[in-house]
Design an enzyme around this catalytic site. Structure first.
Site, PDB file in Angstrom:
ATOM      1  N   THR A 104     -11.147  34.386  13.428  1.00  0.00           N
ATOM      2  CA  THR A 104     -11.867  33.285  14.056  1.00  0.00           C
ATOM      3  C   THR A 104     -12.868  33.892  15.023  1.00  0.00           C
ATOM      4  OG1 THR A 104     -10.027  31.732  13.847  1.00  0.00           O
ATOM      5  CG2 THR A 104     -11.672  31.249  15.531  1.00  0.00           C
ATOM      6  N   LYS A 179     -14.192  25.550  11.891  1.00  0.00           N
ATOM      7  CA  LYS A 179     -13.023  25.964  12.675  1.00  0.00           C
ATOM      8  C   LYS A 179     -13.234  25.698  14.161  1.00  0.00           C
ATOM      9  CE  LYS A 179      -9.110  27.964  13.732  1.00  0.00           C
ATOM     10  NZ  LYS A 179      -8.765  29.373  13.511  1.00  0.00           N
ATOM     11  N   LYS A 254      -9.722  31.466  23.886  1.00  0.00           N
ATOM     12  CA  LYS A 254     -10.744  32.204  23.136  1.00  0.00           C
ATOM     13  C   LYS A 254     -11.536  31.269  22.228  1.00  0.00           C
ATOM     14  CE  LYS A 254     -11.187  34.731  18.928  1.00  0.00           C
ATOM     15  NZ  LYS A 254     -10.484  35.050  17.687  1.00  0.00           N
TER      16      LYS A 254
END
Length: 316
Positions: A104, A179, A254
């Site tokens: 990611t 995402k 994050k």
């Protein structure tokens, strides 16, 4: 770990680089499905664990890539992907190797990785995942994929071994775009659910009563019905297991940072996304880094107690 052999998988030469909580079970599923898997991780302990699990471990990342038709990476950050690509993976891999990045990372980093791969004569798709460690172990991940149609089709049999749902979101970087948007929704809703439970506590509601109402009304969401932040209502939620992740607070911080990076680049007025980033950034600076992100309820309770104490002092 078992997986049924799938057409397009048996005998496929796959390098899996990055053998953490997600990468290792993904490699195991591919190996069990009949792929010729070679692995590597920069962390020695991860290599030892992979070897103990029966996986073949290469001398380094480029050596693994040199044996593969498909190189799957699962790294912590975009800089790690780009450093690895520039540091020998692309030059070591046979021409037309398909690079599948399941990390990611930022949309811009995914597009930079795509450009590097194409310039080196390779193919690339970004394929970040949702579903956590349990999904990786059970082969029930969701893949959000960005890239050319023919490259997605080439990767699909492998992805189907590791996941239950594969969504082609568009061109390079758009898997990461999906995402980051999904996880912004998740971060915001997890905070909202935690705040609602703390409010319910202050108003005298039991956790079970609030859950029964909200889970069957317009407040229903994944953060409530699967990742319920209080012990009791959902036995499988991290709250019933001392908030062991799951999906750690540091990872949510994050991912929300990636969302804010995209928000700032596009000029979207996403106040809830920005607030969620700030809340989880603070949460991840302490014990929350290693807790499931549903542990944000502890932060809500602490802030609520501080506000109540301040209000009481003002009244004296």
């Amino acid at each position: 770990m078992s997986a049924e052999p799938t057409d397009g998988v048996h005998g496929a030469r796959v390098a899996v680089l990055g053998l953490g909580h997600m990468g290792l079970p993904m490699a195991q599923r591919l190996d069990a499905a009949g792929a010729e898997v070679v692995t590597y991780d920069v962390v020695r302990e991860a290599r030892v664990t992979a070897a103990a699990a029966g996986l073949r471990v290469a001398a380094d990342g480029p050596a693994a890539a040199g044996e593969a038709d498909v190189v799957l990476t699962m790294f912590p950050e975009g800089r790690h992907v780009l450093e690895a690509y520039r540091g020998g993976l692309l030059s070591a891999a046979p021409t037309h190797t398909l690079f599948v990045d399941c990390s990611t990372i930022a949309v811009d980093d995914a597009r930079a990785a795509h450009a590097l791969a194409r310039a080196s004569g390779h193919r690339f798709i970004d394929a970040p995942v949702s579903g956590g460690v349990v999904g990786a172990e059970n082969g029930t991940l969701a893949f959000m994929v960005g890239g050319a149609e023919e490259d997605v089709a080439r990767a699909r049999p492998l992805l189907e071994v590791m996941g239950r749902r594969i969504v082609h979101c568009g061109g390079p970087g758009l898997g990461q775009a999906a995402k980051v948007c999904n996880n912004m929704i998740l971060g915001v809703t997890q905070i909202a659910v935690a705040e609602a439970f703390v409010l319910g506590e202050r108003l005298g509601l039991t956790h079970q009563a609030l859950f029964e109402v909200a889970s069957n009304a317009s407040g229903q969401c994944w953060a409530l019905t699967t990742n319920c932040p209080v012990p009791g209502p959902v036995p499988t939620s991290p709250a019933n297991h001392d908030y062991a992740p799951g999906f750690a607070g540091a990872l949510m911080a994050k991912d929300l940072g990636l969302a804010v990076r995209a928000i700032e680049r596009t000029g979207v007025g996403a106040r809830m996304g920005l607030a969620a980033r700030d809340i989880y950034k603070e949460f991840a600076q302490g014990e929350g880094a290693g807790q499931d992100f549903s542990g944000i309820i502890h932060d809500v309770r602490a802030r609520s107690s501080a506000a109540r104490d301040a209000h009481a002092e003002e009244g004296t």
